[in-house]
Every structure is written in C-alpha cells, then in structure tokens.
Scaffold this motif. Structure first.
Motif, short mmCIF file in Angstrom:
data_model
loop_
_atom_site.label_atom_id
_atom_site.label_comp_id
_atom_site.label_asym_id
_atom_site.label_seq_id
_atom_site.Cartn_x
_atom_site.Cartn_y
_atom_site.Cartn_z
N HIS A 152 0.57 -1.13 0.05
CA HIS A 152 0.05 0.28 -0.23
C HIS A 152 1.06 1.13 0.11
CE1 HIS A 152 0.33 1.67 3.72
NE2 HIS A 152 -0.08 0.39 4.39
N ARG A 153 1.58 1.14 0.64
CA ARG A 153 3.34 2.07 0.61
C ARG A 153 3.90 2.29 -0.72
NH1 ARG A 153 4.31 4.05 5.99
NH2 ARG A 153 3.67 1.62 7.18
N LEU A 154 3.89 1.47 -1.45
CA LEU A 154 4.26 1.89 -3.27
C LEU A 154 3.21 2.58 -3.76
CD1 LEU A 154 6.00 -1.68 -3.78
CD2 LEU A 154 7.09 0.83 -2.74
N TRP A 155 1.83 1.90 -3.48
CA TRP A 155 0.51 2.30 -4.19
C TRP A 155 0.36 3.73 -4.21
CZ3 TRP A 155 -2.42 -2.45 -2.61
CH2 TRP A 155 -2.44 -3.26 -2.52
N LYS A 156 0.35 4.26 -2.67
CA LYS A 156 0.56 5.96 -2.76
C LYS A 156 1.21 6.34 -3.01
CE LYS A 156 -1.73 4.03 1.88
NZ LYS A 156 -2.34 4.23 3.25
N ARG A 157 2.49 5.55 -2.96
CA ARG A 157 3.64 6.90 -3.66
C ARG A 157 3.34 6.42 -4.98
NH1 ARG A 157 8.28 9.01 -1.66
NH2 ARG A 157 8.23 7.51 0.59
N PHE A 158 2.97 6.08 -5.55
CA PHE A 158 3.01 5.96 -7.37
C PHE A 158 1.50 7.23 -7.19
CE2 PHE A 158 -0.09 4.76 -10.90
CZ PHE A 158 1.37 4.80 -11.48
N ALA A 159 0.65 6.50 -6.37
CA ALA A 159 -0.45 7.87 -6.86
C ALA A 159 -0.12 9.11 -6.52
CB ALA A 159 -1.23 7.68 -6.14
N VAL A 160 0.32 9.77 -5.92
CA VAL A 160 1.76 10.99 -5.33
C VAL A 160 1.89 11.54 -6.95
CG1 VAL A 160 2.74 12.25 -3.98
CG2 VAL A 160 1.09 11.32 -2.76
N ASN A 161 3.13 10.93 -7.12
CA ASN A 161 3.74 10.62 -8.17
C ASN A 161 3.09 11.43 -9.67
OD1 ASN A 161 5.86 10.74 -6.62
ND2 ASN A 161 7.24 8.45 -7.18
N ALA A 162 1.99 10.45 -9.60
CA ALA A 162 1.10 10.86 -10.99
C ALA A 162 0.50 11.94 -11.39
CB ALA A 162 0.31 9.86 -10.84
N THR A 163 0.30 12.55 -9.64
CA THR A 163 -0.93 13.95 -9.82
C THR A 163 0.43 14.94 -10.35
OG1 THR A 163 -0.08 14.17 -7.73
CG2 THR A 163 -2.24 13.07 -8.44
N GLY A 164 2.12 14.80 -10.65
CA GLY A 164 2.69 15.81 -10.58
C GLY A 164 2.49 16.86 -9.74
#
Length: 243
Positions: free
Chosen positions: A43-55
């Motif tokens: 879940h920590r990797l999923w959240k980090r991916f989401a934050v990065n994807a927002t730009g």
C-alpha cells in the motif's frame, strides 16, 4: 426510502455513515499495522505511485479527502514544501486524530479538518490537486463526493482516486479466498475485530469497477480520465483533470 449498501447488506442511506464510522473507530489504532500486514507493505508503494502521478510540485495546494492516518498527506507535504499547502480531512474523528498526531510527530505542519466528502467546507477552485485513497468506497453518495472534488479544483487541477477495484479474472478465486478467509482472521488476531475486516472485503466487491468509476468521474465533469491498474487490477488509480 433511499437505500445503499454496507458491504453486502442493504441499509438506509442515512445510516451508512454511522456504520462506517463504527468500523473505523474500531480499527483506527491498528490501521497502519493492518495495512502493512494485509498488503505486505505494498500500500505504501501504491500511494507513492499515486502522488507521483499527480505531478504535484512546490507551492501547490492539495486536499486529501478521507486521508486516514496521513500517508498521502505526508508525501504531498514533502512535495509542495513550505510554499505550498496540504489539508488533511476525514469524516472519522479517531482516524483524523491518528493522522494529525503522526504528521506532527514527523514534523509536518498539515491542517486537519473533520468533514464529509459529500459536503466539503472549502471554496470552489481552491486546490491544485484533490486526492482520496481507499476511501471512496465508504462514501454513501459517490457521485456527490466526485462532484465536490471537481468543485474545489482550479482549472489545470487534477483529482486522484486510489481505490480497490476489479482484479484480473484468473486471479479472482484466489483473491476472494484471501479476502474472506485471511483478512477477517488477521483482523481478529491483530485488531480483535473480524467483522470490520469482513465489511472491508465486502465493500471492495461492491465498489464500481475501473470503467464504471471512470464514467462516473466524467459525468462529474472531469476530463481525460486515466486509469492505472496496480496489483493486477486489485487496485486502480483514476486521474481526472479540470480544464
């Protein structure tokens, strides 16, 4: 009478928020530990991916809805820096208090606001990014929450919805077995609460799949909705833009 689902159970719409609050009041103290155990830390990797994807970048304003114990808010705070702003919200006081305390202990200054995702107490076009991670499925009227997310975003803004979704069909039997056998048992052993984790497993099955949620976001006024499947579709990140 307006009715909705609470897991597999049909309940009066006005009663769902109370019952969801009971679930998270029960699990708040062990929420992070249970997330780590049940997702093997993914879940920590999923959240980090989401934050990065927002730009999101320095100086931006971010609203994290149903932010729980503050994982996304902390990642966003590191991105926007001292010149930006992150606001953490949750409808559940116990979860919000846990998130606020964690952020303070980590040295992050993040305002915490208890509020309903369907009625956000913020001005229109105030934020550059609005996020909700693993919270939309617990909202009674999802269309209302999506409309509110659209309302508070400024032109050029982005909404990020990270949520459990429809897993790749060949994996569905194993995923179902894990969800309805392992999750409640671990919940009982670690958090002393099997019922809440049974509800969480059921709520995932009742949540709109990837295509349905994308269409809901488009109807709410988002454009260029993108879907990123994670963990073979067990989790999906939806990004919606405002122009």
């Amino acid at each position: 009478m307006d009715r909705t689902h609470f897991g597999f159970e049909q309940v009066a719409a006005y009663d769902k928020a109370r019952r969801v609050r009971g679930v998270f009041d029960s699990v708040a103290g062990k929420y992070d530990l249970m997330n780590d155990l049940l997702s093997a830390g993914m879940h920590r990797l999923w959240k980090r991916f989401a934050v990065n994807a927002t730009g999101v970048r320095a100086g931006m304003r971010v609203l994290d809805i149903a932010g729980g114990t503050g994982d996304l808010a902390r990642l966003f705070a590191d991105r926007v820096g001292a010149s930006g702003e992150v606001v953490l919200t949750d409808i559940n006081h116990a979860m919000l208090a846990a998130g606020r305390d964690r952020l303070i202990n980590a040295g992050r200054r993040v305002p915490a606001v208890q509020c309903d995702a369907e009625r956000l107490p913020f001005a229109s076009a105030r934020f550059d990014c609005v996020s909700i991670a693993f919270g939309l499925r617990n909202v009674t009227h999802k269309e209302a929450a999506l409309a509110e997310m659209r309302r508070v975003l400024r032109p050029g803004g982005v909404a990020a919805v990270l949520e459990f979704s429809k897993v790749w069909a060949p994996l569905a039997p194993a995923y179902d077995w894990y969800s309805f056998n392992v999750m409640p048992r671990v919940g009982q052993l670690v958090a002393g609460d099997a019922a809440s984790y049974r509800y969480l497993a059921e709520s995932i099955r009742m949540h709109p799949d990837q295509a349905t949620l994308a269409a809901m976001m488009e109807r709410a006024g988002f454009e260029q909705v993108q879907v990123h499947n994670l963990a073979a579709g067990a989790v999906a990140l939806h990004l919606g833009h405002v122009y």
